[in-house]
Motif scaffolding. Structure first.
Motif, PDB file in Angstrom:
ATOM      1  N   LEU A 139       1.203  -1.005   0.094  1.00  0.00           N
ATOM      2  CA  LEU A 139      -0.244   0.123  -0.076  1.00  0.00           C
ATOM      3  C   LEU A 139       1.020   1.111  -0.299  1.00  0.00           C
ATOM      4  CD1 LEU A 139      -2.677   1.252   0.671  1.00  0.00           C
ATOM      5  CD2 LEU A 139      -3.332   1.106   2.799  1.00  0.00           C
ATOM      6  N   ALA A 140       2.240   1.231   1.265  1.00  0.00           N
ATOM      7  CA  ALA A 140       2.651   2.629   1.011  1.00  0.00           C
ATOM      8  C   ALA A 140       3.817   2.460  -0.624  1.00  0.00           C
ATOM      9  CB  ALA A 140       3.746   2.117   2.498  1.00  0.00           C
ATOM     10  N   TYR A 141       3.725   1.212  -1.656  1.00  0.00           N
ATOM     11  CA  TYR A 141       4.150   1.144  -2.523  1.00  0.00           C
ATOM     12  C   TYR A 141       2.819   2.613  -3.372  1.00  0.00           C
ATOM     13  CZ  TYR A 141       4.961   0.147  -7.500  1.00  0.00           C
ATOM     14  OH  TYR A 141       5.096   0.185  -8.891  1.00  0.00           O
ATOM     15  N   LEU A 142       2.303   1.986  -3.127  1.00  0.00           N
ATOM     16  CA  LEU A 142       1.152   2.681  -4.254  1.00  0.00           C
ATOM     17  C   LEU A 142       0.752   3.704  -3.862  1.00  0.00           C
ATOM     18  CD1 LEU A 142      -1.364  -0.418  -4.653  1.00  0.00           C
ATOM     19  CD2 LEU A 142       0.100   0.108  -6.722  1.00  0.00           C
ATOM     20  N   THR A 143       1.059   4.236  -3.184  1.00  0.00           N
ATOM     21  CA  THR A 143       0.730   5.551  -2.148  1.00  0.00           C
ATOM     22  C   THR A 143       1.953   6.250  -2.694  1.00  0.00           C
ATOM     23  OG1 THR A 143       1.374   5.047  -0.562  1.00  0.00           O
ATOM     24  CG2 THR A 143      -1.007   4.885  -0.503  1.00  0.00           C
ATOM     25  N   ASN A 144       2.759   6.153  -2.615  1.00  0.00           N
ATOM     26  CA  ASN A 144       3.960   6.402  -2.844  1.00  0.00           C
ATOM     27  C   ASN A 144       4.209   7.276  -4.439  1.00  0.00           C
ATOM     28  OD1 ASN A 144       4.842   7.005  -0.021  1.00  0.00           O
ATOM     29  ND2 ASN A 144       6.877   4.755  -0.198  1.00  0.00           N
TER      30      ASN A 144
END
Length: 606
Positions: A139-144
């Motif tokens: 999820l962090a990869y996508l939000t980044n």
């Protein structure tokens, strides 16, 4: 579904020229009285597909299909009759006055079960991404990368962890059988038949068909390793074949009417464009654009804009895609070139959503793109490179027949090379392409995507008719066009020996009574679609003009043919009775045979 009034159906059929409608997908050329082209229902190199503007019918002499404009739409687009009328009406901007709701064909229960299974898996993966601790890195990869929660939810992006038994456990808990698991494409199988999760530690993008049903997945690796592909797609299954799937088609097609289709290279470009307010993006499955995908696009929209990465590999990919679509008879094609070698996602991050929305409106024509593309890797300060570029550019410009556009392109080349435009123009005649001939028919459009429905019929051999059946066919065709002939046959209780022709005659008589201006194209609307090719074939056959005496001769010939058929049947029955020693039946059949011989002699003397 509301019923479309007959007068509206007639208005649509008589308003739209069948050649104009079919000409969207088939390149038609005049040959004699009719138009010919390559059959859109199969791959062929010799044109056997004919359209008659005078009769408003089509006929393929290879695969056997035929009918009016509505039959063409039903067979090409795999839709019902009301949907076909609606499509043709939309082509002519004729209001129907009723709402036609698309219907889906019955589906194999095994495929329906697979779609239900993949839907449950999609929901599970999305839950793992947004609601569990294990999904936090993904999820962090996508939000980044700038994706909002709303965008992630819209595309139902998910995550699968590194555990290669999680998927198996999940489906086992839902009583999914071993065979169903093997068919899903979610697993790899070892030599002992044990199943292991195909996807692990990947961000998962559901792949959907045109109706929005999940048919497969594409997983993006989170930590790049040399031994693993960046993206991993589902293997080919009963539901999924990457050659005929376009990411986001189910959602994007709703925006095609206003903006056309915008073709990207990758999923993230589509998703970033959607978040930037550009909802009409689609993408192929990480491979080059295919003929099958072009066929799908051309049946959804008339406008296609290619927007690939602005770097050299992206522009090469755009050039390959353009080669597939630039001469497509149904598609108006444009190309967006992003500055500074950026991809769509990079451009949006750097310049914002509003700038991107404006950028995709700034398109180059196929020739304009080629003129820019051909400059790549050429040093125009070197004479050899400059001459090579001019030669290649003029070959492109020679394809343009509009004088204004041609002048524009010549000026662009002149500005780049310093060679006067008029000098460049003088070189055009020597490299102009030769005029098209009757043998130059272009590339046939790909067979239509049927989303699981019945495939196109195979080519059929040309039928052979004896002289008696030829007489039947000529008389039936005459009854369609000469009311006096139809009335004469009906009033004398004439019967066609062939049951199919008699059924068509009876249907024509009933139709002609109900319609003050009967036409064969209108008659076809009243028939079972399976019968339409027979009527269309009759209309495309050459029959000599016939007066009353000629009609009488046809009736006599048909009568002779009927008696001959009866004689042949009695001969077979007589042989069987003689083999069985059934003397009573033999005597009865001999009497019948003698009577038929007398009838045949009488018919020949009349």
């Amino acid at each position: 579904m509301a019923r479309i009034p007959k007068e509206v159906i007639d208005q649509v059929r008589t308003t739209v020229n069948i050649a104009d409608y079919i000409g969207q997908v088939v390149q038609l050329r005049k040959q004699g009285q009719n138009l010919f082209g390559l059959c859109p229902f199969q791959a062929e190199h010799t044109p056997s597909f004919s359209v008659s503007e005078s009769k408003q019918l089509f006929k393929c002499f290879s695969c056997g299909r035929g009918g009016n404009v509505f039959d063409f739409v039903m067979q090409y687009d795999h839709v019902t009759f009301p949907e076909a009328v609606a499509k043709v009406a939309a082509f002519a901007n004729i209001p129907l006055g009723v709402t036609v709701t698309p219907t889906r064909q019955p589906e194999d229960p095994a495929k329906t079960r697979q779609k239900q299974l993949l839907r449950e898996v999609t929901d599970m993966m999305h839950h793992l991404l947004v609601n569990t601790k294990g999904g936090e890195p993904a999820l962090a990869y996508l939000t980044n990368r700038g994706l909002s929660q709303a965008t992630i939810d819209h595309f139902e992006v998910g995550y699968v962890p590194a555990d290669r038994s999680l998927m198996k456990k999940f489906l086992d808990s839902r009583d999914v059988s071993y065979d169903e698991e093997r068919a899903s494409g979610l697993f790899v199988e070892d030599d002992q038949g044990h199943l292991f999760d195909r996807f692990n530690d990947r961000v998962m993008f559901p792949l959907k068909d045109a109706y929005g049903d999940v048919i497969g997945f594409s997983g993006r690796i989170l930590t790049k390793e040399a031994s693993q592909a960046k993206y991993l797609n589902s293997p080919e299954t009963a539901l999924f074949n990457k050659r005929d799937v376009l990411f986001n088609l189910d959602q994007a097609k709703n925006a095609f009417k206003e903006s056309g289709a915008l073709l990207f290279e990758g999923f993230m470009d589509v998703i970033a464009a959607y978040q930037a307010g550009v909802p009409n993006g689609i993408a192929s499955m990480g491979t080059s654009l295919t003929q099958e995908q072009v066929g799908i696009i051309s049946r959804q929209t008339k406008r296609l804009t290619i927007c690939y990465d602005g770097d050299a590999p992206g522009q090469s990919a755009a050039d390959r895609a353009l080669a597939l679509v630039k001469d497509h008879p149904q598609l108006q094609v444009g190309v967006v070139v992003l500055p500074d070698g950026q991809d769509p996602d990079d451009f949006i991050q750097a310049k914002g959503a509003e700038a991107f929305a404006k950028q995709v409106q700034h398109t180059l024509t196929p020739i304009g793109f080629r003129l820019n593309y051909l400059v790549q890797d050429r040093d125009l300060t070197a004479d050899q490179d400059k001459l090579a570029y001019i030669d290649a550019a003029l070959k492109e410009i020679a394809q343009e027949r509009e004088p204004v556009a041609q002048s524009l392109y010549l000026k662009q080349v002149s500005d780049l090379t310093g060679v006067p435009a008029e000098t460049l123009r003088q070189q055009l005649p020597s490299i102009n392409p030769k005029p098209a001939t009757s043998e130059d028919w272009g590339t046939p459009p790909p067979p239509p995507e049927d989303f699981g429905q019945q495939a196109a019929a195979p080519p059929v051999a040309a039928p052979h008719y004896d002289r008696f059946e030829k007489a039947e066919r000529q008389l039936l065709q005459l009854s369609f066009h000469q009311s006096a002939v139809a009335t004469r046959l009906h009033q004398t209780d004439f019967q066609f020996p062939d049951a199919v022709y008699q059924q068509l005659f009876d249907a024509w008589v009933a139709y002609a009574k109900s319609d003050p201006s009967p036409t064969v194209a209108g008659f076809i609307d009243t028939l079972d679609p399976a019968t339409s090719p027979t009527v269309a074939t009759l209309e495309f056959e050459d029959h000599p003009e016939t007066d009353d005496d000629g009609v009488t001769a046809l009736i006599q010939a048909i009568a002779q043919g009927g008696v001959k058929r009866s004689l042949q049947a009695v001969k077979q029955q007589l042989a069987q009775a003689q083999q069985l020693g059934d003397n009573a039946t033999v005597d009865a059949l001999l009497d019948k045979y003698i009577q038929l011989q007398r009838q045949l002699k009488t018919a020949a003397e009349e």
